[in-house]
Design a protein around this motif. Structure first.
Motif, PDB file in Angstrom:
ATOM      1  N   MET A   1      -7.647  -2.625  -3.510  1.00  0.00           N
ATOM      2  CA  MET A   1      -6.429  -3.142  -4.125  1.00  0.00           C
ATOM      3  C   MET A   1      -6.160  -4.551  -3.640  1.00  0.00           C
ATOM      4  O   MET A   1      -6.259  -4.845  -2.454  1.00  0.00           O
ATOM      5  CB  MET A   1      -5.238  -2.258  -3.766  1.00  0.00           C
ATOM      6  CG  MET A   1      -5.127  -1.015  -4.607  1.00  0.00           C
ATOM      7  SD  MET A   1      -4.840  -1.417  -6.329  1.00  0.00           S
ATOM      8  CE  MET A   1      -3.286  -2.272  -6.200  1.00  0.00           C
TER       9      MET A   1
ATOM     10  N   ALA B   1      -3.487  -2.686 -11.965  1.00  0.00           N
ATOM     11  CA  ALA B   1      -3.848  -2.415 -10.579  1.00  0.00           C
ATOM     12  C   ALA B   1      -5.148  -1.631 -10.512  1.00  0.00           C
ATOM     13  O   ALA B   1      -5.999  -1.855  -9.648  1.00  0.00           O
ATOM     14  CB  ALA B   1      -2.718  -1.637  -9.890  1.00  0.00           C
TER      15      ALA B   1
ATOM     16  N   ASP C   1      -1.687   3.336  -3.515  1.00  0.00           N
ATOM     17  CA  ASP C   1      -1.366   2.294  -4.485  1.00  0.00           C
ATOM     18  C   ASP C   1      -0.411   2.779  -5.560  1.00  0.00           C
ATOM     19  O   ASP C   1      -0.037   2.008  -6.440  1.00  0.00           O
ATOM     20  CB  ASP C   1      -2.640   1.755  -5.134  1.00  0.00           C
ATOM     21  CG  ASP C   1      -3.446   2.859  -5.808  1.00  0.00           C
ATOM     22  OD1 ASP C   1      -3.632   3.921  -5.169  1.00  0.00           O
ATOM     23  OD2 ASP C   1      -3.887   2.681  -6.960  1.00  0.00           O
TER      24      ASP C   1
ATOM     25  N   ARG D   1      -8.691  -2.832  -8.730  1.00  0.00           N
ATOM     26  CA  ARG D   1      -9.346  -2.026  -7.712  1.00  0.00           C
ATOM     27  C   ARG D   1     -10.788  -1.753  -8.087  1.00  0.00           C
ATOM     28  O   ARG D   1     -11.700  -1.817  -7.269  1.00  0.00           O
ATOM     29  CB  ARG D   1      -8.597  -0.698  -7.527  1.00  0.00           C
ATOM     30  CG  ARG D   1      -9.156   0.113  -6.373  1.00  0.00           C
ATOM     31  CD  ARG D   1      -8.488   1.480  -6.290  1.00  0.00           C
ATOM     32  NE  ARG D   1      -8.783   2.243  -7.485  1.00  0.00           N
ATOM     33  CZ  ARG D   1      -7.861   2.760  -8.264  1.00  0.00           C
ATOM     34  NH1 ARG D   1      -6.590   2.563  -8.004  1.00  0.00           N
ATOM     35  NH2 ARG D   1      -8.184   3.458  -9.326  1.00  0.00           N
TER      36      ARG D   1
END
Length: 592
Positions: free
Chosen positions: A446, A436, A423, A440
């Motif tokens: 993700m 992000a 990621d 997660r």
């Protein structure tokens, strides 16, 4: 056997060096002079606060004019160091020259009334604003403006701390994690040295960080292992500071009235200081006031008993509060304090000399928070001598890795990811990784897409077009005259400048790691000096008619290129009901 020497190449190199020696000196002189005035003024306001400790009670009110003035006259200046980085990465509207006086005044007010802040941010932002003004006065291209802004960063950092080599390397290293821009090597060195020399020429003497630290003179493997262990802890501490600062800034951002944010933050700083019964963790924290020679300071941390077990935490908390609610200043000097105090605490458990542990923390927490291990290692050598180069490097390198993909500069980009996390991609800014990471953690995996706003908005779509032009990265037009020989930008930059002039909505250049164009041979960049023949993509976004007009007007430089057009849809967000709809017939007609 002939010599592999091309006199034309060296002529070009000499011209580049001469050009940037001449261009780097004016903003460096201005940056050094600005730092000299700032350091003198900072000393005055610090001594004033020492003489009048009751000024701390006015801290909540002092932040109100800072926020209001930035809101009325700042016009984007609130970004500070991140604004400089963003403009270096992707030229936009430019760095306003007003950034220099705004951040200077805001920082002096913050220190006068007892806010916990540093000074490097102020020096860098002043130097960046002055460098941007110089670039506009000389009508430099956007590419040269980017490089001149890097010179400003180097001059500001080198002059405010008296570490010219560190300033140069910091400017090269801080923009992109894991990569160094060698193109700016000489310009940044010249700027940093001239900036530091100018500051000294004004009679300014830097605070005495320089000191010899004890320990074995020869390389001691056990000492290096201990330094690496300490560096891991320093790296985790830098994560705590960066993430707490970002979280508090997000929290204060939810306060609907901007002027109320420094009021709440200032009250919190006063409350914590009163509960602790000390003002040791306010202000710069380098030296002790005459009325309290036993105060915890950066310099006291180099002595046994010079810091409490939790001194590092209280400085960390008060600095994060101060800078997150709207007060101005830098983070680096507080990071020096946090690292030195934590090193003082770790010295006994790790069996390290106190002054050595404090010195390791001084540079390593800074290395982790800014992702600049090379610059911080050099700073350790400049300040503490070369006898402990390897332990200093071990602490900085381990702090860098254990800080993960976090940092105090949200606009810092990932060049080479520290781990193989899928990621984390090259080119991402750190601010893109924070949401992000939250998605997660919340979802267990993700999930792509942007953060959904809590406020209702309407998405209005309209037709747009994307034009991709593929050209060699090093190709230039044949220069005409001396000025074009000195300031002849690569062709892809000339196309972007022309797009800006013609009012194209968006124009960017994308690098290529491996590829070919026009049925040529596949090429890859050289690991040290790139590859001028490697193609890159210039991407333009506008209405189709505007793109067609642009191609006709600039046919001379676009003829024979591989050009690809693609249909896009442009979205506008307007506060209303959350509705996603197709473009209306009227919008389709306008976008055609």
């Amino acid at each position: 056997m002939g010599l592999n020497w091309n006199w034309r190449e060296h002529r070009t190199l000499a011209r580049f060096v001469l050009k940037w020696v001449l261009l780097a000196v004016p903003p460096a002189l201005l940056a050094g002079s600005a730092s000299a005035f700032f350091l003198w003024a900072l000393d005055v306001v610090t001594r004033t606060r020492w003489a009048h400790p009751e000024l701390i009670w006015l801290l909540p009110l002092a932040g109100v004019p800072i926020v209001l003035i930035y809101g009325r006259y700042g016009k984007g200046s609130e970004g500070g160091n991140d604004l400089l980085m963003e403009h270096i990465h992707e030229p936009g509207a430019g760095v306003p020259t007003r950034l220099a006086p705004l951040v200077l005044g805001g920082t002096l007010v913050t220190h006068l009334f007892g806010g916990s802040a540093g000074r490097e941010g102020t020096a860098i932002q002043m130097a960046g604003g002055l460098a941007a003004g110089t670039a506009r006065a000389l009508r430099l291209s956007e590419a040269d403006t980017q490089l001149l802004l890097m010179c400003g960063v180097a001059a500001g950092f080198g002059s405010v701390f008296g570490t010219p080599l560190t300033g140069a390397v910091f400017a090269l290293e801080v923009l992109t994690i894991g990569r160094v821009s060698y193109e700016a090597l000489i310009p940044c060195l010249v700027a940093s040295v001239i900036g530091d020399w100018t500051c000294h020429a004004w009679g300014i003497h830097h605070l005495d960080y320089h000191r010899a630290i004890s320990g074995a003179e020869s390389l001691d493997l056990l000492l290096v292992v201990k330094a690496a262990m300490a560096g891991s802890v320093f790296g985790l501490t830098s994560v705590l500071f960066a993430e707490l600062s970002h979280a508090l800034k997000d929290g204060f951002g939810r306060v609907s009235r901007p002027w109320l944010r420094p009021v709440l933050g200032g009250l919190a700083v006063i409350l914590i200081s009163r509960l602790l019964g000390t003002t040791d963790y306010l202000g710069l924290g380098v030296t002790a006031p005459p009325s309290n020679p036993g105060a915890v300071t950066i310099l006291s941390c180099f002595h046994d008993g010079g810091a409490g077990m939790m001194s590092w935490w209280w400085k960390l908390l008060l600095t994060a509060l101060t800078l997150s609610c709207g007060f101005k200043g830098g983070e680096v000097t507080p990071l020096f304090f946090i690292g030195a105090a934590l090193g003082n605490t770790l010295a006994r458990p790790l069996g390290l000399p106190v002054d050595l542990a404090a010195g390791l923390g001084f540079v390593a927490v800074f290395a982790g928070a800014t992702n600049t291990p090379l610059a911080c290692t050099i700073m350790g050598i400049e300040l503490f001598g070369a006898a402990h180069t390897v332990p200093l490097a071990a602490a900085c390198f381990f702090a860098y890795y254990f800080s993960g993909h976090t940092g105090i500069y949200s606009s810092q980009r990932v060049g080479t990811p520290k781990t193989g996390r899928p990621d984390v991609l090259a080119g991402q800014a750190l601010r893109e990784l924070r949401p992000a990471r939250r998605r997660r953690d919340n979802d267990g995996a993700m999930t792509g897409g942007a953060i959904m706003s809590t406020k209702p908005h309407d998405i209005h779509a309209r037709e747009m077009g994307q034009l991709r032009i593929y050209i060699p990265s090093g190709e230039r037009r044949k220069p005409k005259g001396l000025r074009e020989r000195l300031f002849n930008p690569p062709l892809y930059r000339e196309i972007i400048h022309a797009a800006k002039k013609d009012g194209i909505l968006n124009a960017t250049a994308h690098g290529v790691q491996y590829g070919y164009s026009g049925a040529g041979q596949p090429l890859a960049p050289h690991p040290e000096h790139g590859n001028a023949k490697l193609v890159l993509c210039v991407e333009l976004i506008a209405h189709r008619g505007e793109l067609e007009t642009f191609c006709r007007q600039h046919a001379e430089i676009l003829k024979g290129r591989v050009i690809v057009y693609k249909h896009l849809e442009h979205w506008d967000l307007r506060q209303d009901d959350v509705v996603v709809h197709d473009a209306t017939k009227k919008e389709l007609k306008e976008g055609a």
